[in-house]
Scaffold this active site. Structure first.
Site, PDB file in Angstrom:
ATOM      1  N   ASP A  55       0.873  -1.179   0.000  1.00 54.90           N
ATOM      2  CA  ASP A  55       0.000   0.000   0.000  1.00 54.90           C
ATOM      3  C   ASP A  55       0.911   1.230   0.000  1.00 54.90           C
ATOM      4  OD1 ASP A  55      -2.070   1.804   0.416  1.00 54.90           O
ATOM      5  OD2 ASP A  55      -2.292   1.323   2.555  1.00 54.90           O
TER       6      ASP A  55
HETATM    7  C1  SPV Z   1      -6.658   1.611   4.427  1.00 56.37           C
HETATM    8  O1  SPV Z   1      -7.460   0.763   4.786  1.00 56.37           O
HETATM    9  O2  SPV Z   1      -6.070   1.567   3.355  1.00 56.37           O
HETATM   10  C2  SPV Z   1      -6.359   2.753   5.300  1.00 56.37           C
HETATM   11  C3  SPV Z   1      -6.355   2.565   6.737  1.00 56.37           C
HETATM   12  O3  SPV Z   1      -6.020   3.799   4.784  1.00 56.37           O
HETATM   13  S1  SPV Z   1      -4.743   2.131   7.178  1.00 56.37           S
HETATM   14  O4  SPV Z   1      -4.385   0.901   6.558  1.00 56.37           O
HETATM   15  O5  SPV Z   1      -4.775   2.043   8.612  1.00 56.37           O
HETATM   16  O6  SPV Z   1      -3.845   3.209   6.775  1.00 56.37           O
HETATM   17 MG    MG Z   2      -5.392   3.552   2.818  1.00 54.92          MG
END
Ligand code: SPV
Ligand code: MG
Length: 286
Positions: free
Chosen positions: A56
């Site tokens: 991510d």
């Molecule tokens: C997501 O679910 O992508 C979020 C929340 O942004 S976190 O993973 O806590 O950043």
């Molecule tokens: Mg996110």
């Protein structure tokens, strides 16, 4: 067989004292969240990237996140809240993003005050924030770009994630609300609710507050409501459940040599057909 028509996130928020939102990365996951009773679905950047076995970290493009969010929304009667990371670049990227998500029927987007490319909030290593004014300008751009009154823009501050204190988070959140944000999301990665409670105590309710209680999972919804939160996002529990279930199922089938042991714990094919709306589809074929 008609496609679902969903209310806007803004109207769902107006109709509910607290809105519970579940993370998903595909339409079927969103449908299961809707079935459980959630009022909205979070098209999570963590989940969508993980579904591609990618970090991510702003690796996928805006178009890929849009496709994921739009596919979820098409299947649901509840609204999607799209996690749009940093807005995928500068102010003009944010404007384009708002145009595209709104045109796809998404009625709520969330952008965060980290630098592009961003890294997931829980990853090791530091986080760098955009300046408060620069991010407030992004919010202004997003609000100016929306075509309808419905579009709901959530400004997420990563102040606490980056190691700043509650006062800094409050100062940023106030600036974002003043720039036109419809709500502020305050994210925290400490293992207690304390930072978020501190934030709520200092917040003057100029716009609603959104939280993501991943690292403080024991905060009951009734207490969260009592504390003055309007929206709670259970961002990744679905993804984590999927990983556990698939891992265990594949392990069992492979190691035992047949699938008897898992039969009672996995959904039936009829259940899958029902989720697909197969009967209604068959009636379409006149
Ligand atoms: C997501 O679910 O992508 C979020 C929340 O942004 S976190 O993973 O806590 O950043
Ligand atoms: Mg996110």
């Amino acid at each position: 067989m008609q496609r679902s028509i969903h209310p806007s996130f803004r109207s769902v928020l107006a109709d509910n004292e607290i809105v519970r939102v579940a993370g998903a990365n595909h339409a079927l996951g969103g449908l299961l969240a809707e079935e459980a009773g959630f009022q909205a679905v979070w098209s999570s950047s963590l989940e969508v990237s993980a579904s591609r076995a990618l970090p991510d970290a702003s690796i996928l493009s805006m178009t890929e996140y849009l496709e994921a969010a739009a596919n979820i929304q098409k299947a649901l009667r509840i609204p999607v809240v799209a996690d749009c990371d940093t807005g995928y670049g500068g102010n003009l990227n944010v404007a384009h993003m708002v145009h595209e998500f709104e045109a796809a029927g998404i009625t709520a987007i969330c952008i965060e005050d980290k630098l592009f490319p961003k890294m997931n909030s829980f990853a090791a290593g530091g986080q760098t924030l955009l300046g408060t004014k620069e991010f407030a300008d992004k919010i202004r751009t997003a609000k100016a770009a929306q075509a309808t009154q419905d579009m709901f823009v959530i400004a997420r501050t990563e102040a606490l994630i980056s190691g700043l204190d509650v006062d800094a988070a409050l100062e940023r959140a106030r600036a974002y609300a003043d720039a036109g944000a419809d709500a502020v999301l305050v994210h925290s990665k400490v293992k207690t609710r304390d930072q978020v409670v501190g934030f709520l105590e200092g917040w003057d309710n100029r716009v609603p507050v959104v939280i993501v209680p991943t690292t403080y999972p024991d905060w009951h919804i009734d207490e969260i409501k009592q504390a003055g939160v309007s929206v709670v996002i259970y961002a990744n529990q679905g993804l984590r459940a999927t990983v556990s279930a698939l891992r265990e199922t594949y392990r069992s089938v492979y190691e035992t040599g047949d699938s008897t042991a898992v039969e009672n714990s996995i959904a039936s094919v009829q259940d899958i057909f029902a989720l697909q709306g197969l009967e209604a589809w068959q009636k379409l074929d006149v």
